[in-house]
Design a protein around this motif. Structure first.
Motif, short mmCIF file in Angstrom:
data_model
loop_
_atom_site.label_atom_id
_atom_site.label_comp_id
_atom_site.label_asym_id
_atom_site.label_seq_id
_atom_site.Cartn_x
_atom_site.Cartn_y
_atom_site.Cartn_z
N GLU A 26 14.61 50.31 44.26
CA GLU A 26 13.24 49.77 44.25
C GLU A 26 12.53 50.09 42.94
O GLU A 26 11.80 49.25 42.40
N ARG A 27 12.72 51.29 42.41
CA ARG A 27 12.11 51.65 41.12
C ARG A 27 12.63 50.73 40.02
O ARG A 27 11.86 50.22 39.20
N SER A 60 9.35 36.50 35.65
CA SER A 60 8.28 37.23 36.34
C SER A 60 6.99 37.18 35.53
O SER A 60 5.91 36.98 36.09
N HIS A 73 10.76 43.71 37.13
CA HIS A 73 9.71 42.70 37.37
C HIS A 73 8.65 42.71 36.26
O HIS A 73 8.03 41.69 35.98
N GLU A 74 8.49 43.85 35.62
CA GLU A 74 7.51 43.95 34.52
C GLU A 74 8.02 43.35 33.22
O GLU A 74 7.22 42.96 32.37
N HIS A 123 11.17 47.12 40.39
CA HIS A 123 9.77 47.00 39.93
C HIS A 123 9.67 47.08 38.40
O HIS A 123 8.87 46.36 37.80
#
Length: 141
Positions: free
Chosen positions: A114-115, A127, A121-122, A118
Motif C-alpha cells: 500500500e505504501r 495519475s 500514484h504520486e 500510494h
C-alpha cells in the motif's frame, strides 16, 4: 505547468468510436467498436476506454517499479495492475470516466504494498493527468 518532454508519439483515429486508430509507427493498429452498453453493435474491437485501461495499468506498474527503490519495496515479477475504466454521463453534463486500479503484489506485505502504491500514484503520469478530474480508486488485492 511545465513538462520537460523526453518522448513523444502520436496516433490517428478515423471514424470516431466505430472506426480505427493507428500509431505513427504502426505498432498499434486497432479496430474501434462502440459497446452495446453505449448503443453500438459491440463485438470484436477496442474502444477508448479499453485503450485507456491498458495504458493506465502499464504506466502505473512502471511507476511502482520506478519508486520501488526509494520505498525499499521490491516489485515482484508477477505483480499485476488491472485498470477498470467506467464511462457515463456526468451530473454537470457531458460524459466522464472513472478508474479503479487493482494491484496484486504476491509475497509482499500488505502495508509495504500500500505504501508503494500510494507513492506510485504520486508520480504516475496517468495519475497526475487524472488527478482532480477523474475518481481513481486504488486497491491492493
Amino acid at each position: 505547468m511545465s513538462v520537460n518532454v523526453i518522448y513523444k508519439t502520436s496516433a490517428t483515429a478515423t471514424g470516431g468510436r466505430d472506426g480505427s486508430a493507428k500509431s505513427d509507427d504502426g505498432s498499434v493498429d486497432v479496430k474501434l467498436v462502440v459497446p452495446k452498453e453505449m448503443g453500438g453493435p459491440g463485438g470484436v474491437g477496442a474502444n477508448p476506454e479499453k485503450l485507456f485501461a491498458a495504458g493506465y495499468s502499464a504506466c502505473f506498474l512502471g511507476a511502482m517499479k520506478a519508486v520501488s527503490g526509494k520505498e525499499s519495496v521490491k516489485v515482484p515479477d508477477d505483480a499485476t495492475v488491472t485498470a477498470t475504466i467506467g464511462f457515463g454521463p456526468r451530473d454537470a453534463g457531458g460524459y466522464g470516466i472513472t478508474a479503479d486500479l487493482q494491484i496484486a503484489m504476491p509475497g509482499v506485505d500488505r502495508a509495504d504494498a500500500e505504501r508503494l502504491v500510494h507513492a506510485a500514484h504520486e508520480v504516475c503520469p496517468y495519475s497526475n493527468a487524472t488527478r482532480g478530474n477523474v475518481d481513481v480508486g486504488l486497491t491492493v488485492v
